[in-house]
Design a protein around this motif. Structure first.
Motif, short mmCIF file in Angstrom:
data_model
loop_
_atom_site.label_atom_id
_atom_site.label_comp_id
_atom_site.label_asym_id
_atom_site.label_seq_id
_atom_site.Cartn_x
_atom_site.Cartn_y
_atom_site.Cartn_z
N ALA A 24 -6.59 -2.46 1.38
CA ALA A 24 -7.98 -2.73 1.69
C ALA A 24 -8.60 -3.58 0.59
CB ALA A 24 -8.77 -1.43 1.87
N ASP A 25 -8.96 -4.82 0.94
CA ASP A 25 -9.59 -5.76 0.02
C ASP A 25 -8.83 -5.86 -1.31
OD1 ASP A 25 -11.48 -7.68 -0.64
OD2 ASP A 25 -12.87 -6.23 -1.52
N VAL A 26 -7.52 -6.02 -1.22
CA VAL A 26 -6.67 -6.07 -2.41
C VAL A 26 -6.76 -7.45 -3.05
CG1 VAL A 26 -4.28 -6.08 -3.21
CG2 VAL A 26 -5.08 -4.28 -1.67
N LYS A 27 -7.09 -7.44 -4.33
CA LYS A 27 -7.20 -8.68 -5.10
C LYS A 27 -6.38 -8.57 -6.37
CE LYS A 27 -11.89 -9.58 -3.38
NZ LYS A 27 -13.31 -9.71 -3.73
N LEU A 28 -5.79 -9.67 -6.76
CA LEU A 28 -5.03 -9.72 -8.00
C LEU A 28 -5.32 -11.04 -8.69
CD1 LEU A 28 -2.95 -8.73 -10.04
CD2 LEU A 28 -1.14 -9.63 -8.57
N ARG A 41 -6.39 -12.66 -2.70
CA ARG A 41 -7.83 -12.88 -2.62
C ARG A 41 -8.51 -12.02 -1.56
NH1 ARG A 41 -9.25 -18.46 -4.32
NH2 ARG A 41 -7.42 -19.39 -5.32
N GLY A 42 -8.09 -10.78 -1.45
CA GLY A 42 -8.74 -9.88 -0.49
C GLY A 42 -7.85 -9.62 0.71
N ILE A 43 -6.75 -8.90 0.49
CA ILE A 43 -5.77 -8.62 1.54
C ILE A 43 -6.12 -7.31 2.22
CG2 ILE A 43 -3.35 -8.09 2.04
CD1 ILE A 43 -3.67 -10.97 1.31
N ASP A 44 -6.23 -7.33 3.54
CA ASP A 44 -6.41 -6.14 4.36
C ASP A 44 -5.24 -6.05 5.33
OD1 ASP A 44 -9.16 -5.18 3.57
OD2 ASP A 44 -9.67 -7.21 4.25
N LEU A 45 -4.50 -4.95 5.27
CA LEU A 45 -3.33 -4.81 6.14
C LEU A 45 -2.97 -3.34 6.29
CD1 LEU A 45 -0.99 -6.27 7.68
CD2 LEU A 45 0.32 -6.11 5.54
N SER A 46 -2.70 -2.94 7.53
CA SER A 46 -2.17 -1.60 7.81
C SER A 46 -0.87 -1.75 8.58
CB SER A 46 -3.18 -0.78 8.62
OG SER A 46 -4.34 -0.49 7.87
N VAL A 47 0.10 -0.94 8.23
CA VAL A 47 1.43 -1.00 8.86
C VAL A 47 1.80 0.40 9.32
CG1 VAL A 47 3.86 -1.55 8.52
CG2 VAL A 47 2.10 -2.92 7.37
N ALA A 48 2.26 0.51 10.56
CA ALA A 48 2.63 1.80 11.12
C ALA A 48 4.04 2.20 10.70
CB ALA A 48 2.54 1.75 12.65
N GLU A 74 3.82 -4.30 -9.26
CA GLU A 74 2.70 -5.10 -9.76
C GLU A 74 1.41 -4.36 -9.42
OE1 GLU A 74 1.19 -7.63 -11.91
OE2 GLU A 74 2.88 -8.75 -11.09
N GLY A 75 0.56 -4.18 -10.44
CA GLY A 75 -0.74 -3.57 -10.21
C GLY A 75 -1.73 -4.58 -9.68
N VAL A 76 -2.85 -4.10 -9.16
CA VAL A 76 -3.85 -5.00 -8.60
C VAL A 76 -5.11 -4.97 -9.46
CG1 VAL A 76 -2.94 -4.74 -6.28
CG2 VAL A 76 -4.80 -3.23 -7.03
N SER A 77 -5.93 -6.00 -9.30
CA SER A 77 -7.19 -6.06 -10.03
C SER A 77 -8.24 -5.19 -9.37
CB SER A 77 -7.68 -7.51 -10.10
OG SER A 77 -6.72 -8.34 -10.72
N SER A 78 -8.20 -5.11 -8.05
CA SER A 78 -9.14 -4.27 -7.31
C SER A 78 -8.62 -4.06 -5.90
CB SER A 78 -10.54 -4.91 -7.27
OG SER A 78 -10.50 -6.15 -6.59
N GLY A 79 -9.18 -3.06 -5.22
CA GLY A 79 -8.80 -2.79 -3.85
C GLY A 79 -7.95 -1.54 -3.72
N GLN A 80 -7.81 -1.06 -2.50
CA GLN A 80 -7.05 0.16 -2.22
C GLN A 80 -5.60 -0.19 -1.87
OE1 GLN A 80 -8.32 2.28 1.28
NE2 GLN A 80 -7.15 4.11 0.78
#
Length: 251
Positions: A24-28, A41-48, A74-80
């Motif tokens: 959710a809103d993943v940024k690095l 730059r703000g990745i949103d993705l869900s995978v079943a 790799e860690g992220v700068s922000s996001g879930q």
């Protein structure tokens, strides 16, 4: 279901409650001498669970970085970032390492085998580090599954490129991971050998009911997946169904 409705459903996110991957809103952002560099730059993705995802996009678009985030490398700068039952933002390095050994299998373009260890020993390593008492038996079974039962005692230098990648695949699947990640796994192989590896990869993911996320420059390969995610400039530009899903929808 029509092909158009399949396309619409494929572009929607899986419910986070049932997802094995939730971003959710993943940024690095990384620093450089020229200033900050925005990789994601703000990745949103869900995978079943059990889904097969193909990731495509131009070089430098953030594909491999995204896979590294999913694998806890790799860690992220922000996001879930929730993957295979864990909130990766809350895990310490030793916790991440144990989680990765138990829940994640990774196949890279480079085989990344330890040259001083036999094929069997290479497959055993991550399970031994995770404390598995049956590491040897599981490693033997995994090598047999990829057709290398007779090559257990061979060292990487004694194996062809395709055989080395099969060892790497056996190492990735031996722990029976919930999530299998593959980053251009056929990039160093010729066409026919690469096809064998891909068939084994898809076959093992199906046998283990593992979720598969695959990076490739081959659009036709990506379309073997349930969904194809296109990344450009650190953003998801589109999510479309694979050809198999479209064919089923059209029936």
């Amino acid at each position: 279901m029509t092909a158009s409705s399949a396309s619409e459903s494929a572009s929607q996110s899986i419910s986070p409650a049932g997802a094995i991957v939730t971003l959710a809103d993943v940024k690095l952002t990384l620093t450089s001498t020229a200033g900050p560099v925005n990789i994601l730059r703000g990745i949103d993705l869900s995978v079943a669970p059990g889904e097969r995802i193909g990731i495509v996009g131009p070089s430098g678009s953030g594909k491999s970085t995204l896979l590294a985030v999913l694998g806890g490398l790799e860690g992220v700068s922000s996001g879930q970032v929730r993957v295979a039952g864990a909130d990766l933002n809350k895990l310490k390095e030793d916790e991440l390492a144990l989680w990765r050994r138990q829940r994640i299998g990774i196949v890279f373009q480079a085989f990344n085998l330890i040259p001083t260890m036999t094929a069997l020993e290479n497959v055993m390593v991550p399970m031994e580090l995770a404390g598995a008492a049956d590491a040897e038996a599981r490693a033997k079974a995994a090598l047999a599954q990829v057709g290398l039962a007779e090559r257990e005692t061979h060292y990487p230098a004694q194996l062809s490129g395709g055989e080395q990648q099969r060892v790497a695949l056996a190492r990735a699947v031996a722990p029976k991971p919930a999530l299998l990640l593959a980053d251009e796994p056929t990039g160093n192989l010729d066409g026919s050998t690469g096809q064998t590896i891909i068939d084994l990869l898809f076959g093992e993911a199906a046998r283990l009911n593992s979720t598969l996320i695959l990076i490739t420059h081959d659009q036709s390969l990506a379309e073997r997946c349930d969904r194809v995610v296109r990344i450009e400039d650190g953003r998801i530009r589109s999510i479309e169904p694979g050809k198999a899903v479209l064919a089923q929808a059209a029936d």
